[in-house]
Design a protein around this motif. Structure first.
Motif, short mmCIF file in Angstrom:
data_model
loop_
_atom_site.label_atom_id
_atom_site.label_comp_id
_atom_site.label_asym_id
_atom_site.label_seq_id
_atom_site.Cartn_x
_atom_site.Cartn_y
_atom_site.Cartn_z
N GLY A 151 0.83 -1.19 0.00
CA GLY A 151 0.00 0.00 0.00
C GLY A 151 0.86 1.24 0.00
O GLY A 151 1.92 1.28 0.63
N ARG A 152 0.39 2.24 -0.69
CA ARG A 152 1.21 3.43 -0.92
C ARG A 152 1.40 4.28 0.33
O ARG A 152 2.34 5.07 0.40
N THR A 153 0.52 4.13 1.32
CA THR A 153 0.62 5.02 2.47
C THR A 153 1.64 4.57 3.50
O THR A 153 1.90 5.28 4.46
N HIS A 207 -4.52 2.85 12.41
CA HIS A 207 -5.73 2.48 11.68
C HIS A 207 -5.64 1.12 10.99
O HIS A 207 -6.67 0.55 10.64
N TYR A 208 -4.43 0.64 10.78
CA TYR A 208 -4.25 -0.61 10.05
C TYR A 208 -3.45 -1.57 10.92
O TYR A 208 -2.44 -1.18 11.52
N CYS A 214 1.75 -5.65 14.39
CA CYS A 214 2.28 -4.50 13.69
C CYS A 214 1.10 -3.60 13.32
O CYS A 214 0.02 -4.10 12.99
N ALA A 215 1.31 -2.30 13.39
CA ALA A 215 0.23 -1.37 13.08
C ALA A 215 0.76 -0.15 12.36
O ALA A 215 1.90 0.27 12.60
N ALA A 216 -0.08 0.42 11.52
CA ALA A 216 0.30 1.62 10.76
C ALA A 216 -0.65 2.76 11.11
O ALA A 216 -1.87 2.57 11.18
N GLY A 217 -0.07 3.91 11.31
CA GLY A 217 -0.88 5.08 11.65
C GLY A 217 -0.41 6.28 10.86
O GLY A 217 0.59 6.91 11.20
N PRO A 218 -1.10 6.59 9.77
CA PRO A 218 -0.67 7.71 8.92
C PRO A 218 -0.48 9.02 9.67
O PRO A 218 0.33 9.85 9.27
#
Length: 124
Positions: free
Chosen positions: A26-28, A112-113, A96-100
């Motif tokens: 994913g690009r983000t 959020h992911y 693991c988590a991603a937070g823009p």
């Protein structure tokens, strides 16, 4: 959208080391702060470590500081968690988590992911 897949968990003796990886698509991803959280059996999920989008800033929970190191390779879309001097109380499922827009405060709601998690078991 970001999809996250963790790997590298397993069984290790106390005092040993493991390196977790989180592959992102994913690009983000490259614009996202990334975090590692963990959840032990019967307990709530808790923050472990976070890293800013460029890797310039990191933040750790007190009980892993000095033992765990978070890093990322944006060229490979991967974030890592090097865990040394493992203790039995580190046993948990690691996420693991991603937070823009996540700050370096380890707040779960900022992410959020999420990946599906990888089990880490530390034996005595």
């Amino acid at each position: 959208q970001v999809q996250l897949v963790e790997s590298g968990g397993g069984l290790v003796q106390a005092g040993g080391s493991l390196r977790l990886s989180c592959a992102a698509s994913g690009r983000t991803f490259r614009n996202s702060a990334m975090g590692w959280f963990r959840q032990a059996a019967g307990k709530e999920r808790e923050f472990v470590a976070a890293i800013s989008w460029a890797g310039a800033s990191t933040y750790y929970a007190d009980d892993v500081k000095g033992r765990f190191t978070i890093s990322r390779d944006n060229a490979k879309n991967t974030v890592y968690l090097q865990m040394n001097s493992l203790k039995r109380e580190d046993t948990a499922v690691y996420y693991c988590a991603a937070g823009p827009a996540a700050t370096m405060r380890g707040l779960e709601y900022e992410y959020h992911y999420w990946g599906q998690g990888t089990q880490v078991t530390v034996s005595s």
